[in-house]
Design an enzyme around this catalytic site. Sequence first.
Site, short mmCIF file in Angstrom:
data_model
loop_
_atom_site.label_atom_id
_atom_site.label_comp_id
_atom_site.label_asym_id
_atom_site.label_seq_id
_atom_site.Cartn_x
_atom_site.Cartn_y
_atom_site.Cartn_z
CB SER A 91 -0.93 -0.07 1.20
OG SER A 91 -1.82 0.98 1.21
CG ASP A 145 -2.95 -0.76 -2.10
OD1 ASP A 145 -2.99 0.41 -1.68
OD2 ASP A 145 -3.45 -1.72 -1.47
CB ALA A 204 -10.13 11.18 8.52
NE ARG A 256 -6.68 3.43 16.56
CZ ARG A 256 -5.80 3.23 15.58
NH1 ARG A 256 -5.06 4.23 15.10
NH2 ARG A 256 -5.65 2.03 15.06
N PRO A 257 -3.64 2.62 20.54
CG PRO A 257 -3.79 0.34 21.10
CD PRO A 257 -4.51 1.65 21.26
N GLY A 303 -2.28 -0.05 15.02
CA GLY A 303 -2.33 -1.45 14.62
C GLY A 303 -1.24 -1.78 13.61
CB THR A 304 0.08 -0.25 10.79
OG1 THR A 304 0.10 1.15 11.09
CG2 THR A 304 -1.30 -0.63 10.29
NE ARG A 335 -1.41 5.54 14.00
CZ ARG A 335 -0.19 5.52 13.45
NH1 ARG A 335 0.64 6.53 13.62
NH2 ARG A 335 0.21 4.49 12.74
#
Length: 544
Positions: free
Chosen positions: A70, A291, A386, A510-511, A513-514, A519
């Site tokens: 991506s 992508d 967003a 929030r943690p 995921g990537t 964040r």
Amino acid sequence: MPPVHALPVEAIVRALAAHPKSAAHIVYGTAGFRTKAALLDSTCFRIGLIGALRSKALDGKVVGLMVTASHNPEPDNGVKIVDARGEMLDAAWEPVCTRIANAATAEELVQELQHVVDAFQIDLSVPARVVYAWDTRPSSPSLVRAIVDGMDAIGAEKMDGGLLTTPQLHYLVFAYNTAGTPDAYGEPTEEGYYHKLGDAYLSATQNKPAPVTLVVDCANGVGAKSLQGLEKVVPHDRLPLQLLRTEMKAPGALNNGCGADFVKTNQKLPAGYDQESHVQQNTLLCSFDGDADRIVFYYLTGPPEKSENFHLLDGDRIAALAADYLSELVEQSGLDVQLGCVQTAYANGSSTLYLEKRVPVAFTPTGVKHLHHEAEKYDIGIYFEANGHGTVLFSKRAMQAIRDAKPSTPAAHAAVQQLAGLAAVINQTVGDAVSDMLMVLVILAARQWGPVEWDALYTDLPNRLCKVQVSDRTQFKTTDAERRLTSPAGMQAQIDALVAQYPLGRSFVRPSGTEDVVRVYAEAAKAEDVAALAKQVTALVETA
Ligand code: 16G
Ligand code: MG
């Protein structure tokens, strides 16, 4: 040959020798497997095995395997599975992928595979069918060979999709599995995709004046190929595109200083755009990611040197544009269909207020699959993150209502036609930069709007997004669609107290995921308040 009722263990173990496992532990997450390309060979071999098993588990329906990372830098790569209806992999299979990818020895691998066969009661005599495709990364072809080795070892009918965007592969999977049924989605070929979208766009913009020229930043990725394919079926005067950053073969060019993530994160033009003659004041511009499953728009109101002249039209704005237009069409059509919109915590508060005046709005955690599932609950479900991931889903019920409609006035008739046209333009399987781009152009043409009118739908609240390094991000746990923390204990109350100090203040933690970070998002009525709030919440997180 007699039907096969057991795993071809010998063939798998023999082929495995050519794909030694790297030491790295790898997890199938929101975007499939993703890491440095050099670590992915054995993962790809194994996902070839899993893809075949998944197809067998789904009674031989076609599943897809996509090699892409991506918006990530070029040296990264990744692979993900597309399920039979063209949607993301069933969440129950994510841990299956993780276990199989990390099995340390041949013996363990075979055990894990057998475990899946037993757990899901897979009939191994069912033939597997898998279509695979890849993006423009230099590492993609060799990873595809590893996938093919995996599929050959376990036995599967392979369909080579070639160099495609992620949404094109989703389209192919759905088109294969619906071919010859009343739900037939389109011809299961790359050309079929261009014709489906192109024809739908032409009919939805019939009798309209030529739309505005759109300058597209293709991120030097596969989106460039996809748009060139589309241009073959739609005349330039009906779809005046100017394609930039189309260097699919230039080493190091992919997503470098360009692309949706660069533009959204930096809130500025792709590098070098100030030298481009096509980039002028009030021209509508957009950026794909690597992508092409994500798009953001933007425009300038003055010389690019001044940052205040840059205006982003992000996923929230696309949702607002779509909700505004679709709710009007539904009303004019007189159809009994329920519209809804799905957002995440990152949606600007102003966009939520705008949407809530028109349609019900629901929130889910970050990640396309969550929004997608929630959007399926509506007759027409609009969902956008967003960051520009999203689409509009038309349920079977909505499609039936559109087909059966008996409009009593010419205006109602036109509205029904336009709804049908939009349903065909919009990729129903997954967010798609090309199809989202066409949807936006259809709506702008119908409204006779340029970027300024679109931007005027609402005014964004000032906002800020920060990354914080912490010792252990797993201690951050969230609830309420990631809008509130449940752990570390007491931290949410402290955030609440900070937020209460600022008019229209909002902040969440929030943690990721990537990435190995936490964040922090903040917004408030005034820019100086946002800066202060983001700083205070960041400081709080750093103490954890
Ligand atoms: C992945 C998700 C995207 C999400 C992002 C959040 C898909 C196809 N992609 O890229 O939807 O916005 O992760 O990243 O689901 P984060 O967890 O690091 O903030
Ligand atoms: Mg993408």
